[in-house]
Scaffold this motif. Sequence first.
Motif, PDB file in Angstrom:
ATOM      1  N   ARG A  29       2.751  35.645  31.973  1.00  0.00           N
ATOM      2  CA  ARG A  29       2.224  35.227  33.269  1.00  0.00           C
ATOM      3  C   ARG A  29       3.236  35.360  34.384  1.00  0.00           C
ATOM      4  O   ARG A  29       3.010  35.933  35.404  1.00  0.00           O
ATOM      5  CB  ARG A  29       1.842  33.745  33.225  1.00  0.00           C
ATOM      6  N   GLY A  50      -5.400  29.310  40.815  1.00  0.00           N
ATOM      7  CA  GLY A  50      -6.322  30.444  40.844  1.00  0.00           C
ATOM      8  C   GLY A  50      -6.463  30.968  42.265  1.00  0.00           C
ATOM      9  O   GLY A  50      -6.214  30.243  43.237  1.00  0.00           O
ATOM     10  N   SER A  51      -6.829  32.234  42.397  1.00  0.00           N
ATOM     11  CA  SER A  51      -7.084  32.807  43.728  1.00  0.00           C
ATOM     12  C   SER A  51      -8.092  33.936  43.557  1.00  0.00           C
ATOM     13  O   SER A  51      -8.161  34.557  42.487  1.00  0.00           O
ATOM     14  CB  SER A  51      -5.787  33.344  44.346  1.00  0.00           C
ATOM     15  N   ASN A  54      -7.325  37.216  42.049  1.00  0.00           N
ATOM     16  CA  ASN A  54      -5.891  36.978  41.766  1.00  0.00           C
ATOM     17  C   ASN A  54      -5.023  37.622  42.849  1.00  0.00           C
ATOM     18  O   ASN A  54      -3.989  38.232  42.576  1.00  0.00           O
ATOM     19  CB  ASN A  54      -5.504  37.503  40.369  1.00  0.00           C
ATOM     20  N   ARG A 145      -4.238  26.026  32.410  1.00  0.00           N
ATOM     21  CA  ARG A 145      -5.514  26.280  33.112  1.00  0.00           C
ATOM     22  C   ARG A 145      -5.746  27.784  33.230  1.00  0.00           C
ATOM     23  O   ARG A 145      -4.829  28.539  33.527  1.00  0.00           O
ATOM     24  CB  ARG A 145      -5.452  25.663  34.522  1.00  0.00           C
ATOM     25  N   THR A 147      -9.092  30.855  34.135  1.00  0.00           N
ATOM     26  CA  THR A 147     -10.495  31.209  34.336  1.00  0.00           C
ATOM     27  C   THR A 147     -10.986  31.834  33.041  1.00  0.00           C
ATOM     28  O   THR A 147     -10.408  32.814  32.566  1.00  0.00           O
ATOM     29  CB  THR A 147     -10.619  32.224  35.489  1.00  0.00           C
ATOM     30  N   ARG A 149     -13.862  33.737  30.955  1.00  0.00           N
ATOM     31  CA  ARG A 149     -15.028  34.585  31.235  1.00  0.00           C
ATOM     32  C   ARG A 149     -15.870  34.865  29.999  1.00  0.00           C
ATOM     33  O   ARG A 149     -16.760  35.707  30.031  1.00  0.00           O
ATOM     34  CB  ARG A 149     -14.560  35.884  31.904  1.00  0.00           C
ATOM     35  N   GLN A 307     -15.487  28.886  35.112  1.00  0.00           N
ATOM     36  CA  GLN A 307     -15.397  30.205  35.764  1.00  0.00           C
ATOM     37  C   GLN A 307     -16.042  30.154  37.146  1.00  0.00           C
ATOM     38  O   GLN A 307     -17.252  29.948  37.263  1.00  0.00           O
ATOM     39  CB  GLN A 307     -16.115  31.289  34.938  1.00  0.00           C
ATOM     40  N   PRO A 308     -15.236  30.348  38.209  1.00  0.00           N
ATOM     41  CA  PRO A 308     -15.875  30.485  39.519  1.00  0.00           C
ATOM     42  C   PRO A 308     -16.791  31.703  39.471  1.00  0.00           C
ATOM     43  O   PRO A 308     -16.432  32.730  38.901  1.00  0.00           O
ATOM     44  CB  PRO A 308     -14.694  30.739  40.474  1.00  0.00           C
ATOM     45  N   ASN A 310     -18.740  33.287  42.476  1.00  0.00           N
ATOM     46  CA  ASN A 310     -18.972  33.000  43.886  1.00  0.00           C
ATOM     47  C   ASN A 310     -19.800  34.046  44.625  1.00  0.00           C
ATOM     48  O   ASN A 310     -19.912  33.983  45.844  1.00  0.00           O
ATOM     49  CB  ASN A 310     -17.611  32.820  44.585  1.00  0.00           C
ATOM     50  N   GLN A 311     -20.401  34.980  43.892  1.00  0.00           N
ATOM     51  CA  GLN A 311     -21.128  36.054  44.591  1.00  0.00           C
ATOM     52  C   GLN A 311     -22.307  35.523  45.405  1.00  0.00           C
ATOM     53  O   GLN A 311     -22.636  36.066  46.454  1.00  0.00           O
ATOM     54  CB  GLN A 311     -21.622  37.115  43.593  1.00  0.00           C
ATOM     55  N   SER A 349      -3.318  35.665  33.082  1.00  0.00           N
ATOM     56  CA  SER A 349      -3.374  36.303  34.392  1.00  0.00           C
ATOM     57  C   SER A 349      -1.970  36.289  35.017  1.00  0.00           C
ATOM     58  O   SER A 349      -1.350  35.236  35.115  1.00  0.00           O
ATOM     59  CB  SER A 349      -4.379  35.516  35.230  1.00  0.00           C
ATOM     60  N   ARG A 351       1.432  36.453  37.478  1.00  0.00           N
ATOM     61  CA  ARG A 351       1.803  35.884  38.772  1.00  0.00           C
ATOM     62  C   ARG A 351       3.074  36.552  39.265  1.00  0.00           C
ATOM     63  O   ARG A 351       3.960  36.893  38.470  1.00  0.00           O
ATOM     64  CB  ARG A 351       2.075  34.375  38.658  1.00  0.00           C
TER      65      ARG A 351
END
Length: 363
Positions: A29, A50-51, A54, A145, A147, A149, A307-308, A310-311, A349, A351
Amino acid sequence: MKAPKLIFIMMLSMWGLFCSCSVGSHGQRSLEPNGKNDVYQMLYFASLAGSSHNSQPWRVEVYNNSIIRLYADITRALAVVDPDHRELFISLGAFIENLTLSAGSLGYDCKLILADNYSKAKPVAEIVLNKASATPYNLKLIETRMTLRTPFDTNAIKENDVRRLTKPDAERIHFFEASDGEGKFIAQQTIEAYTQQAYNKAAQDELANWLRFSNKEVDAKRDGLTTAGMQITGISGFFVRHFMKPQDSKKESFIKAGIDKTKKQALSCGGWIVITSSGNTVAGWINTGRLYQQIHLTCTELGLGFQPMNQAVEERNYKTQVVKRLGIKDELVFIARVGYVSVVPAPVSPRRSVADFTRFIIR
Ligand SMILES: Cc1cc2nc3c(=O)[nH]c(=O)nc-3n(C[C@H](O)[C@H](O)[C@H](O)COP(=O)(O)O)c2cc1C
């Protein structure tokens, strides 16, 4: 590469899209902050937030190891799917939440001053640190933490757990059971909004810019969406990493695979978290980001996948319908699915390092 070979490879990739074994995915990470000072450590934990895509849209200046100025890095904005920068500020809110939790745990009191409006030259937030007695927080939750999927259990979320998730702000955090009419509506709108966005050429180009398929690119950029981060694992992950380019994501087969995966995700969860804000303001979006991060950390503690999705907020025509159906009076800003999972993998993910986004200044 010749077309038939590429098609063959892509078919193989799609076939194995949900394969759960991992073959050599790039998982490290971020560099551990061992031996670094407290502020560096806080910024390390903050950067695990989270972003969207990413994109890690943060830039930081630290003065005398006691004042942290957080700036929005607009060069990392998603101009197509997030033209108002709503998701960018949600991401910065998540960064602030991790920062304050870790500062408290390391024995600092944080005085947070938020800017009223966004201006390129001004910090979005100033955090003044003062030594205080520690407010312990399990920092492992921040480090683990992620996300998730994969499909989640469709069992209802326990009442106590729903209470824990909505507790930070019962007015702005709304929960809908997946089996209820509202939950089914959110799932359907999410699938349709995703499909609409997947065929939008500008959104395709933007997404391709944030895809990091080869290990070389992951190491060089340490941001964006990687195969491991998107949980494209096993043989499919191997092929995508070695034989596909981000631009291949615009091909019909890849788009269709994404839509199929989204359908499975939206239809396999126990419930939906919806966050609203009293206005479309920078402060409101930052607050949403802080709530999102808190909820996701609580999910990590409770063994709930998060899982966000957001669509249906990003695609305006769908947002209007969701607002109407759910009877939302405030601004709809964020949607995520939640559900129990038996196994939570280690986060992967990538960073950027603290040194990459921070200037330490001694005056
Ligand atoms: C505002 C916002 C919107 C997001 N939207 C989506 C989404 O629609 N689908 C998805 O799979 N992940 C979404 N994410 C999750 C990010 O892709 C994820 O946080 C990022 O890739 C870093 O991975 P991590 O959360 O595992 O650390 C979103 C995150 C944020 C903050």
